[in-house]
Design an enzyme around this catalytic site. Structure first.
Site, PDB file in Angstrom:
ATOM      1  CG  ASN A   7      10.452 -14.705 -36.698  1.00 26.47           C
ATOM      2  OD1 ASN A   7      11.334 -13.923 -35.893  1.00 26.47           O
ATOM      3  ND2 ASN A   7      11.018 -13.312 -38.119  1.00 26.47           N
TER       4      ASN A   7
ATOM      5  NE  ARG B  70      14.570 -12.082 -37.892  1.00 23.21           N
ATOM      6  CZ  ARG B  70      14.193 -11.046 -37.861  1.00 23.21           C
ATOM      7  NH1 ARG B  70      12.660 -11.338 -38.205  1.00 23.21           N
ATOM      8  NH2 ARG B  70      14.909  -9.727 -38.096  1.00 23.21           N
TER       9      ARG B  70
ATOM     10  CG  HIS C 281      17.369  -4.798 -41.047  1.00 25.06           C
ATOM     11  ND1 HIS C 281      16.941  -4.069 -40.961  1.00 25.06           N
ATOM     12  CD2 HIS C 281      16.452  -5.697 -40.549  1.00 25.06           C
ATOM     13  CE1 HIS C 281      16.124  -3.122 -40.849  1.00 25.06           C
ATOM     14  NE2 HIS C 281      15.158  -4.499 -40.266  1.00 25.06           N
TER      15      HIS C 281
ATOM     16  N   GLY D 101      11.094  -1.296 -40.570  1.00 26.23           N
ATOM     17  CA  GLY D 101      12.236  -1.087 -39.745  1.00 26.23           C
ATOM     18  C   GLY D 101      13.609  -0.453 -40.935  1.00 26.23           C
TER      19      GLY D 101
ATOM     20  NE  ARG E 188      11.470   0.076 -34.555  1.00 22.18           N
ATOM     21  CZ  ARG E 188      11.753  -0.963 -34.913  1.00 22.18           C
ATOM     22  NH1 ARG E 188      13.159  -1.158 -35.601  1.00 22.18           N
ATOM     23  NH2 ARG E 188      11.318  -2.158 -36.232  1.00 22.18           N
TER      24      ARG E 188
ATOM     25  CG  ASP F   3       1.815   0.583 -45.432  1.00 21.14           C
ATOM     26  OD1 ASP F   3       1.931  -0.498 -45.338  1.00 21.14           O
ATOM     27  OD2 ASP F   3       1.878   1.043 -47.005  1.00 21.14           O
TER      28      ASP F   3
ATOM     29  N   GLY G 289      10.802  -4.024 -48.206  1.00 24.14           N
ATOM     30  CA  GLY G 289       9.803  -3.761 -48.865  1.00 24.14           C
ATOM     31  C   GLY G 289       9.726  -2.284 -49.728  1.00 24.14           C
TER      32      GLY G 289
ATOM     33  CD  GLU H 234      15.337 -10.906 -43.435  1.00 24.26           C
ATOM     34  OE1 GLU H 234      14.299 -10.381 -44.074  1.00 24.26           O
ATOM     35  OE2 GLU H 234      16.209 -10.104 -42.360  1.00 24.26           O
TER      36      GLU H 234
HETATM   37  P1  ADP Z   1       8.952  -5.468 -42.228  1.00 24.87           P
HETATM   38  O1  ADP Z   1      10.198  -4.283 -42.101  1.00 24.87           O
HETATM   39  O2  ADP Z   1       7.968  -5.413 -41.114  1.00 24.87           O
HETATM   40  O3  ADP Z   1       9.331  -7.142 -42.931  1.00 24.87           O
HETATM   41  P2  ADP Z   1       8.529  -5.390 -45.236  1.00 24.87           P
HETATM   42  O4  ADP Z   1       9.531  -5.295 -45.309  1.00 24.87           O
HETATM   43  O5  ADP Z   1       7.948  -6.083 -45.857  1.00 24.87           O
HETATM   44  O6  ADP Z   1       8.356  -4.807 -43.651  1.00 24.87           O
HETATM   45  O7  ADP Z   1       8.234  -3.276 -45.690  1.00 24.87           O
HETATM   46  C1  ADP Z   1       6.651  -2.308 -45.992  1.00 24.87           C
HETATM   47  C2  ADP Z   1       6.936  -1.219 -46.301  1.00 24.87           C
HETATM   48  O8  ADP Z   1       7.360  -2.189 -47.654  1.00 24.87           O
HETATM   49  C3  ADP Z   1       5.615  -0.791 -45.529  1.00 24.87           C
HETATM   50  O9  ADP Z   1       5.840   0.688 -45.547  1.00 24.87           O
HETATM   51  C4  ADP Z   1       4.799  -1.026 -47.112  1.00 24.87           C
HETATM   52  O10 ADP Z   1       4.366  -0.050 -47.381  1.00 24.87           O
HETATM   53  C5  ADP Z   1       6.656  -0.923 -47.981  1.00 24.87           C
HETATM   54  N1  ADP Z   1       5.189  -1.302 -49.758  1.00 24.87           N
HETATM   55  C6  ADP Z   1       5.383  -2.566 -50.190  1.00 24.87           C
HETATM   56  N2  ADP Z   1       5.278  -2.847 -51.067  1.00 24.87           N
HETATM   57  C7  ADP Z   1       4.989  -1.454 -51.847  1.00 24.87           C
HETATM   58  C8  ADP Z   1       5.035  -0.604 -53.308  1.00 24.87           C
HETATM   59  N3  ADP Z   1       4.898  -1.067 -53.674  1.00 24.87           N
HETATM   60  N4  ADP Z   1       5.573   0.782 -53.034  1.00 24.87           N
HETATM   61  C9  ADP Z   1       5.791   1.660 -51.780  1.00 24.87           C
HETATM   62  N5  ADP Z   1       6.325   0.877 -50.879  1.00 24.87           N
HETATM   63  C10 ADP Z   1       5.685  -0.802 -50.548  1.00 24.87           C
END
Ligand code: ADP
Length: 400
Positions: A10, A90, A179, A211, A240, A282, A330, A386
């Site tokens: 990726n 990817r 996505h 995202g 965003r 975050d 996430g 993915e």
């Molecule tokens: P990306 O889009 O960069 O792949 P991810 O799918 O890894 O991102 O998601 C990142 C987000 O997930 C961040 O906002 C992070 O805070 C959130 N996240 C990860 N673990 C937790 C959790 N236990 N509770 C709440 N949010 C979480």
């Protein structure tokens, strides 16, 4: 018979994520990341057998190229090379040209480069990764898996912008969606969870990460999605803005803002970061601050969850039947309070949270977190994967 591994790449504008994945079970034998390419702190790190290693990347050649040639040495050193049967890339944008995964040749690479116009940050990087990998692994078949491909089944009514026809015919301006690999994967897993064939299953899939996007999936096909011509539209995200009155752009330009300043504000300074008053992009930081009474964090939480709920409700208009909501990404895979608030906003559709289910479906666990008797539908959590889709689709083409 020995296991078949696929090397998944990726390639981002200044980074390169990679993993060697066992096609039999989707497990990553080796995974790593090259980052800060082009900068003095350019480096590459990887995990193998639970052990992490990091090296600096130095040299005048392209750092993507250097990282991939290091990867060749690494896979050889770790004894993985003879099991690697394919490389899967990817690629963010496949335009209208690529509706599924394809085997890469010179023509495909050139097409991906041509599509850079639509994804100026991502596609050139993807093509650099492909060219470097073709040179480094000349004997391996390589495949391109596109983020946009799954959404190519969207009907005209969903991908057409309410703008002059020439903007589509002359510039290709329409909804593409992103996505796709994630929405594809979780919908297939969700159908298994409710014991229905995917051809008879319809879901609203909600991918919430840095995202974020929603996708209406009708009998297995994407029929609408919230990201559009670029990944800026739709939901509120980490930084965003998501959907926004385009009149605001004109207004700010007239106020003397430069084009760059406007687009930096909408892409990098909005979302959780912007609404919380600059606190954080975050979700975890937002949730923690909210618990301590931070007003900006509370508002960011409310705007975010309300917008997701509005999309879910509106996407019922895209479907012929409805089996459930899928949460992933996430945030979708881990955040109880966010999922709980979204379901609570959908009370008029009959959704009720299953508190124990919501608590259990975290940290990699799938599960049912609520349901609507009225709609005969469930709300579930499915961890996305993915990379595994890239592996499966590469293997399927390879064996064909
Ligand atoms: P990306 O889009 O960069 O792949 P991810 O799918 O890894 O991102 O998601 C990142 C987000 O997930 C961040 O906002 C992070 O805070 C959130 N996240 C990860 N673990 C937790 C959790 N236990 N509770 C709440 N949010 C979480």
């Amino acid at each position: 018979m020995s296991n078949s591994f696929v090397l998944v790449i990726n390639s981002g504008s200044s980074s390169l994520k990679f993993a060697v994945i066992d096609s039999a079970n989707g497990e990553a034998v080796l995974s790593g990341l090259g980052e800060c390419f082009g900068l003095p702190e350019s480096r590459m790190s990887w995990k193998f057998n639970g052990e992490k290693t990091e090296i600096a990347i130095e040299g005048d050649d392209s750092h993507h190229k250097i990282a991939i040639s290091k990867l060749v040495g690494l896979t050889e050193e770790l004894g993985l090379q003879e099991n690697i049967v394919a490389v899967g890339h990817r690629i963010v944008h496949g335009g209208e040209k690529f509706t599924k995964t394809v085997r890469i040749n010179e023509e495909v690479t050139a097409e991906i480069e041509k599509l850079a116009d639509l994804a100026p940050l991502h596609n050139p990087a993807g093509a650099i990764g492909i060219r470097a990998a073709m040179e480094a692994f000349p004997s391996l078949p390589q495949f391109a898996v596109f983020d946009t491909a799954f959404h190519q089944t969207m009907p005209e009514r969903a991908y057409t912008g309410a703008i002059a026809k020439e903007l589509y015919t002359d510039y290709g301006i329409r909804r593409y969606g992103f996505h796709g690999t994630s929405h594809y994967f979780v919908s297939r897993e969700a159908a298994k969870m409710i014991n229905k064939p995917i051809e008879n299953s319809s879901f609203i899939s909600v991918h919430l990460g840095n995202g974020a996007s929603v996708c209406a999936i009708n009998k297995g096909d994407s029929v609408d999605t919230s990201m559009g011509f670029t990944p800026l539209s739709g939901l509120m995200m980490g930084t965003r803005c998501g959907d926004l009155d385009p009149g605001i752009i004109e207004y700010l330009l007239k106020k003397g803002w430069s084009q760059d300043k406007v687009f930096t504000a909408l892409n990098k300074e909005s979302g959780f970061l912007g609404v919380s008053g600059g606190l954080t992009s975050d979700a975890r930081g937002i949730l923690e601050a909210m618990e301590q009474g931070h007003e900006g964090a509370k508002l960011a939480f409310q705007v975010f969850t309300y917008r997701v709920s509005k999309y879910i409700a509106s996407y019922l208009a895209a479907l012929d039947s409805f089996d459930g909501i899928i949460f992933t990404g996430g945030i979708g895979e881990n955040s109880m309070p966010i999922r709980s608030q979204i379901l609570s906003n959908l009370k008029l559709l009959g959704f009720k949270e299953d508190v124990k289910g919501n608590e259990d479906a975290r940290f990699g666990n799938a599960g049912i977190i609520g349901n609507s008797e009225m709609l005969d539908a469930v709300a579930m959590v499915i961890p996305t994967n993915e990379e595994y889709v890239i592996v499966q689709q590469s293997m399927a083409l390879l064996n064909n």
